[in-house]
Design a protein around this motif. Structure first.
Motif, mmCIF file in Angstrom:
data_model
loop_
_atom_site.group_PDB
_atom_site.id
_atom_site.type_symbol
_atom_site.label_atom_id
_atom_site.label_comp_id
_atom_site.label_asym_id
_atom_site.label_seq_id
_atom_site.Cartn_x
_atom_site.Cartn_y
_atom_site.Cartn_z
ATOM 1 N N ILE A 16 -1.681 -3.481 -5.463
ATOM 2 C CA ILE A 16 -1.700 -3.276 -4.016
ATOM 3 C C ILE A 16 -0.336 -3.588 -3.409
ATOM 4 N N ALA A 17 0.327 -4.630 -3.915
ATOM 5 C CA ALA A 17 1.669 -4.960 -3.430
ATOM 6 C C ALA A 17 2.626 -3.794 -3.661
ATOM 7 N N GLY A 18 2.533 -3.188 -4.838
ATOM 8 C CA GLY A 18 3.377 -2.032 -5.125
ATOM 9 C C GLY A 18 3.090 -0.857 -4.212
ATOM 10 N N ILE A 19 1.796 -0.573 -4.008
ATOM 11 C CA ILE A 19 1.417 0.554 -3.140
ATOM 12 C C ILE A 19 1.895 0.322 -1.710
ATOM 13 N N THR A 20 1.661 -0.903 -1.205
ATOM 14 C CA THR A 20 2.055 -1.215 0.167
ATOM 15 C C THR A 20 3.564 -1.156 0.329
ATOM 16 N N SER A 60 -0.307 -11.147 -2.431
ATOM 17 C CA SER A 60 0.115 -9.752 -2.549
ATOM 18 C C SER A 60 1.028 -9.354 -1.398
ATOM 19 N N LEU A 61 0.707 -9.829 -0.189
ATOM 20 C CA LEU A 61 1.542 -9.519 0.980
ATOM 21 C C LEU A 61 2.939 -10.113 0.829
ATOM 22 N N LEU A 62 3.014 -11.340 0.319
ATOM 23 C CA LEU A 62 4.319 -11.973 0.111
ATOM 24 C C LEU A 62 5.148 -11.196 -0.922
ATOM 25 N N VAL A 63 4.484 -10.749 -1.983
ATOM 26 C CA VAL A 63 5.180 -9.949 -2.994
ATOM 27 C C VAL A 63 5.666 -8.635 -2.389
#
Length: 320
Positions: A16-20, A60-63
């Motif tokens: 999800i981090a990658g997609i975002t 995930s948001l931090l990443v």
């Protein structure tokens, strides 16, 4: 088993981090896509909260933020996107996860989007040093050049026409915060709807928004208009320009909200008109063409519906 579940959750968080991050970078590198990106960007994070938990989503948001900081040359723009869409994604996920009713969920998400928008505006002012007065001065310089062009072309504008354009630009600049907030709320509403569709495709139970002709606002929402009106009056009375501008922006935001509510009332009764289809189409065309003239009336209709629930008698009879 718990370790396996934690590992799987972290793997989902990384994806999800990658997609975002990809969505955010596309929006910044390709500005025409920013409108679509602003709608889609909170959704992966919201889905992650619904599927796992808040801790994984925050990580995930931090990443995501770190990836965008590394890959994009302007950290300030990354920070703006982080503020504007990160908290919204987390809140949407919590609203989905706790199965909050659609109306309350949309109101809560809109509040978060509004706070984020105000924070972004304040950050922009602090960093750039821009103010409404500076924007007004820049706009007047552009207007002066335009007036000079018309004069050299042999079609000069009269002083009244020039003043009309100056006042229009001044009003538009003063209402920029309201426009920003309204666009954020509209984007949030679309994000909520799209998120509902995504979660339904993933076989999660969600509360969807009712049909447009059943939309309602609580009676106490009229306090938004009252507070805005009081701010304008007090600001004019005591020469408090900032308070007056704040009141004008509050009035603009709530007037648009009640306008949408008024349209919902119109749609409700329009569908129940005992007229032929051609005449109904004719009425719809009239409404579209003259909607600007009926703006105040539709706003008042929305206010009356929020206060007295104009559709309640018919809805009760229909539900029997």
């Amino acid at each position: 088993m718990a370790s396996f579940m934690n590992t799987r959750s972290l793997a989902e968080g990384a994806v999800i981090a990658g997609i975002t991050a990809v969505l955010g970078l596309l929006g910044m590198f390709i500005p025409p896509l920013f409108l679509i990106i602003s709608i889609l960007m909170p959704i992966p994070l919201a889905v992650l909260v619904r599927r796992t938990d808040l801790r994984v989503a925050v990580l995930s948001l931090l990443v995501t933020g770190l990836l965008m900081m590394v890959l994009y040359p302007d950290p300030l723009q990354v920070l703006v996107m982080f503020i504007q869409f990160g908290p919204l994604g987390l809140v949407l996920g919590l609203l989905y996860k706790n199965y909050v009713s659609a109306g309350h969920a949309l109101a809560a998400a809109s509040l978060v989007a509004t706070i984020a928008s105000v924070a972004v505006i304040m950050l922009a002012v602090l960093v750039s040093g821009l103010s409404l007065e500076m924007l007004q001065s820049m706009a007047n310089d552009i207007l002066d050049k335009a007036f000079d062009f018309y004069r050299q072309a042999g079609t000069p504008l009269t002083p009244d026409q020039q003043q009309f354009y100056r006042e229009g630009i001044k009003t538009s600049i003063l209402l920029l915060p309201a426009v920003w907030i309204v666009s954020a709320v509209v984007s949030t509403a679309i994000s909520y709807i799209v998120g509902c569709r995504v979660l339904k495709r993933l076989n999660y139970k969600v509360n969807v928004l009712p049909p447009f002709n059943r939309w309602r606002m609580p009676w106490y929402s009229i306090w938004g208009l009252i507070v805005g009106f009081l701010c304008v009056v007090i600001g004019q009375q005591f020469g408090l320009t900032i308070l007056k501008v704040v009141g004008q922006n509050i009035l603009t935001v709530f007037a648009l909200a009640f306008f949408v509510l008024g349209l919902s009332v119109v749609a409700y009764y329009y569908q129940r008109l005992p007229f032929s289809r051609p005449f109904r189409v004719f009425l719809l065309i009239l409404l579209i063409f003259y909607i600007s003239l009926m703006y105040i009336g539709i706003v008042l209709l929305g206010v009356f519906d929020a206060t007295f629930n104009l559709r309640r008698p018919r809805l009760k009879s229909e539900n029997k």
